[in-house]
Design a protein around this motif. Structure first.
Motif, PDB file in Angstrom:
ATOM      1  N   ASN A  66      -9.267  -9.884  -4.570  1.00  0.00           N
ATOM      2  CA  ASN A  66      -7.824  -9.669  -4.420  1.00  0.00           C
ATOM      3  C   ASN A  66      -7.003 -10.760  -5.104  1.00  0.00           C
TER       4      ASN A  66
ATOM      5  N   LYS B 127      -4.140  -9.707  -7.745  1.00  0.00           N
ATOM      6  CA  LYS B 127      -2.749 -10.108  -7.528  1.00  0.00           C
ATOM      7  C   LYS B 127      -2.258 -11.141  -8.542  1.00  0.00           C
TER       8      LYS B 127
ATOM      9  N   TRP C 102       0.165  -5.494 -10.561  1.00  0.00           N
ATOM     10  CA  TRP C 102      -0.938  -4.964  -9.747  1.00  0.00           C
ATOM     11  C   TRP C 102      -0.436  -3.861  -8.816  1.00  0.00           C
TER      12      TRP C 102
ATOM     13  N   LEU D 180      -6.763  -2.999  -4.846  1.00  0.00           N
ATOM     14  CA  LEU D 180      -7.180  -3.892  -3.772  1.00  0.00           C
ATOM     15  C   LEU D 180      -8.610  -3.592  -3.331  1.00  0.00           C
TER      16      LEU D 180
ATOM     17  N   ASN E   2       0.056  -2.558   3.605  1.00  0.00           N
ATOM     18  CA  ASN E   2       0.163  -1.682   2.429  1.00  0.00           C
ATOM     19  C   ASN E   2       0.139  -0.200   2.767  1.00  0.00           C
TER      20      ASN E   2
ATOM     21  N   ASN F 198       3.017  -1.466  -2.379  1.00  0.00           N
ATOM     22  CA  ASN F 198       3.146  -2.922  -2.441  1.00  0.00           C
ATOM     23  C   ASN F 198       4.615  -3.203  -2.746  1.00  0.00           C
TER      24      ASN F 198
END
Length: 351
Positions: free
Chosen positions: A13, A17, A22, A27, A224, A245
């Protein structure tokens, strides 16, 4: 090229990120949710070449586990990889030119051959149009359009609605439909309505998810995922799950009680979800497409943005032509009626 496993969640992650654009589909938790659904073992491919870099997610599957091959080839011999359900392909930083693509393809092909990975199947991301970064890496095919809503302001959302949809939203409000949002506290209601909708649509078994899958989303992706409900006189008549996100939101799963469809509850629900996204600073709300290019689901979605068409592409690599053809011949031997020249991109996976 680095290959990161789902056991390295923090590293995974952190890499994802570190890219400015992203999305939730990249994820580790999203990939793990589909591992839980039985779609394969997740890996993140990460490649750097000077100031250019990319990453994308794949799920690894043992070809021997495909139902048609069970008992006919040994497990642990041949594998393939695919992007998880939804949208994927590379997120890219820097100019990813032909020479960068060539280097990546060399390393990717070597890795796949060394690990007996026969094919790769990619679903590209309509918002990113990221197939352009893979045009020297894999074969690319256009499939259909999807629809996205610009959620930069409530005025923009309203302006882009078709007039018929505006009327349906007003109708839903007039008959007393209300939209409520939570973090999954009414999960049982969602599952009941969603599965009823799948029953009515005669959906394949794949589109039914275990309670563990939903609980995983609720607990492991709490920052999320959001649940929306359309209610009339306190009865839930429609429900949707959205993934998001701080930049993008996606229409994930949805259901409506058949007997209440006349109240246009989903028109209002998606409209209110778009307003919710705008308040959170999200710029794009991706509704996806239909089952086919021009079906009723796609026609419904396009009412939310007259100018929101985004092309959707898929791609493939065949890393070992000899084994690929061998697998097709095995299918033909198992089932003489099997068409080895079928229209499936990974032909040995044809149902």
């Amino acid at each position: 090229m680095q290959v990161i496993t789902h056991h390295e969640k923090e590293k995974w992650n952190e890499i994802v990120k570190s890219f400015s654009n992203w999305d939730v589909y990249y994820l580790c938790e999203y990939a793990e949710s589909f591992m839980l659904h039985g779609d394969g073992t997740p890996y993140l491919f990460y490649f750097k070449d000077g100031s250019s870099r990319l990453c994308y997610v794949v799920l690894l599957n043992d070809i021997a586990e495909i139902s048609a091959y069970k008992g006919h080839i040994k497990t642990g011999v041949y594998f393939d990889i695919t992007t998880p359900y939804g949208y994927g392909g590379p997120i890219v930083e820097g100019e990813f030119k032909k020479r960068n693509q060539a280097k990546f393809l060399t390393e990717l092909s070597q890795y796949c051959r060394e690990n007996n990975i026969i094919t790769q199947f990619l679903r590209f991301h309509p918002l990113f149009q990221n197939q352009v970064y893979m045009d020297s890496i894999c074969e690319i095919f256009p499939i259909k359009d999807t629809i996205t809503m610009d959620t930069i302001s409530s005025d923009t959302i309203q302006k882009n609605l078709h007039s018929k949809n505006q009327n349906m939203i007003r109708k839903a409000k007039k008959v007393g439909v209300e939209i409520k949002q939570d973090n999954g506290e009414r999960l049982d209601d969602f599952i009941r309505i969603y599965e009823s909708t799948m029953d009515n649509n005669k959906a394949s078994e794949y589109y039914y998810f275990s309670s563990d899958y939903y609980e995983f989303l609720r607990k492991e992706m709490s920052e999320n995922v959001s649940f929306f409900y359309a209610c009339k006189e306190e009865e839930i008549i429609g429900a949707s799950i959205f993934l998001y996100n701080d930049q993008y939101m996606h229409y994930h799963l949805s259901g409506t009680q058949k007997e209440f469809r006349e109240f246009a509850s989903m028109n209002l629900l998606l409209y209110e979800a778009a307003l919710w996204a705008e308040k959170k600073g999200i710029k794009q709300f991706h509704l996806g497409g239909g089952v086919s290019a021009t079906d009723s689901l796609f026609k419904f979605k396009k009412q939310f943005n007259k100018n929101g068409y985004k092309h959707f592409y898929i791609g493939r690599n065949i890393f070992d032509e000899q084994v690929y053809n061998h697998l097709l011949q095995i299918r033909k031997m198992i089932d003489p009626k099997f068409n080895i020249n079928n229209d499936k991109l990974i032909q040995y996976r044809k149902d």
